[in-house]
Design a protein around this motif. Structure first.
Motif, PDB file in Angstrom:
ATOM      1  N   MET A   1       0.857  -1.166   0.000  1.00  0.00           N
ATOM      2  CA  MET A   1       0.000   0.000   0.000  1.00  0.00           C
ATOM      3  C   MET A   1       0.904   1.231   0.000  1.00  0.00           C
ATOM      4  O   MET A   1       1.804   1.347   0.821  1.00  0.00           O
ATOM      5  CB  MET A   1      -0.898  -0.026   1.237  1.00  0.00           C
ATOM      6  N   GLY A   2       0.641   2.155  -0.910  1.00  0.00           N
ATOM      7  CA  GLY A   2       1.468   3.348  -1.023  1.00  0.00           C
ATOM      8  C   GLY A   2       1.301   4.282   0.159  1.00  0.00           C
ATOM      9  O   GLY A   2       0.319   4.225   0.894  1.00  0.00           O
ATOM     10  N   THR A   3       2.283   5.133   0.323  1.00  0.00           N
ATOM     11  CA  THR A   3       2.268   6.064   1.446  1.00  0.00           C
ATOM     12  C   THR A   3       1.072   7.005   1.391  1.00  0.00           C
ATOM     13  O   THR A   3       0.450   7.295   2.408  1.00  0.00           O
ATOM     14  CB  THR A   3       3.575   6.881   1.463  1.00  0.00           C
ATOM     15  N   LYS A   4       0.735   7.484   0.197  1.00  0.00           N
ATOM     16  CA  LYS A   4      -0.401   8.396   0.066  1.00  0.00           C
ATOM     17  C   LYS A   4      -1.710   7.707   0.415  1.00  0.00           C
ATOM     18  O   LYS A   4      -2.566   8.268   1.090  1.00  0.00           O
ATOM     19  CB  LYS A   4      -0.474   8.969  -1.343  1.00  0.00           C
ATOM     20  N   TYR A   6      -2.035   5.063   2.330  1.00  0.00           N
ATOM     21  CA  TYR A   6      -1.953   4.777   3.760  1.00  0.00           C
ATOM     22  C   TYR A   6      -2.353   6.006   4.568  1.00  0.00           C
ATOM     23  O   TYR A   6      -3.146   5.929   5.503  1.00  0.00           O
ATOM     24  CB  TYR A   6      -0.525   4.343   4.074  1.00  0.00           C
TER      25      TYR A   6
END
Length: 144
Positions: A1-4, A6
């Motif tokens: 899952m990407g940081t954005k 998340y």
């Protein structure tokens, strides 16, 4: 899952927490159900060490409420310092219960090795479930 994604998921959870528990975050008294209400004068009278004897004569018993006495000691101590009952009940009972309700499932599911998506879903299911909402809204702050 990407940081954005998340960050967006946790932002969504925080918005949900605010919407579900907005009466706790709003100004005014936060006392309903079985939640305690102690006046500023009564705080000084109730701030005492735990009693060693129970009324029935058993030694070492604090009315069979060992688990809540430390919280009530902090609650009454903050009242003696001059904080309002509405603020104290939020600081000692409601905010820690809400944080725990959203953090505990996250830590458990991460410990069990599930993905971030499953972890976020479990946080939403437990934190916004009717069980936890009824415990808090029903005034069972010691249970929460």
């Amino acid at each position: 899952m990407g940081t954005k994604l998340y960050f967006a998921a946790w932002t969504g959870i925080l918005i949900l927490v605010y919407l579900v528990f907005r009466s706790i975050f709003s100004a005014g008294p936060a006392v309903w159900g079985d939640a305690p209400y102690i006046t500023s004068v009564a705080f000084k009278d109730l701030f005492v060490e735990p009693l060693v004897w129970e009324a029935r004569g058993r030694i070492g018993v604090v009315n069979d409420l060992y688990w809540i006495y430390p919280l009530m000691f902090i609650y009454k101590g903050l009242g003696v310092l001059g904080l309002s009952n509405a603020l104290i009940i939020r600081l000692v009972f409601y905010f820690p219960a809400i944080i725990s309700a959203f953090l505990s499932p996250w830590l458990l599911v991460r410990y069990l090795g599930f993905s971030t998506t499953v972890s976020l879903f479990s946080v939403l299911i437990y934190g916004a479930s009717t069980y936890f909402i009824l415990v808090v809204d029903g005034g069972q702050v010691g249970v929460a």
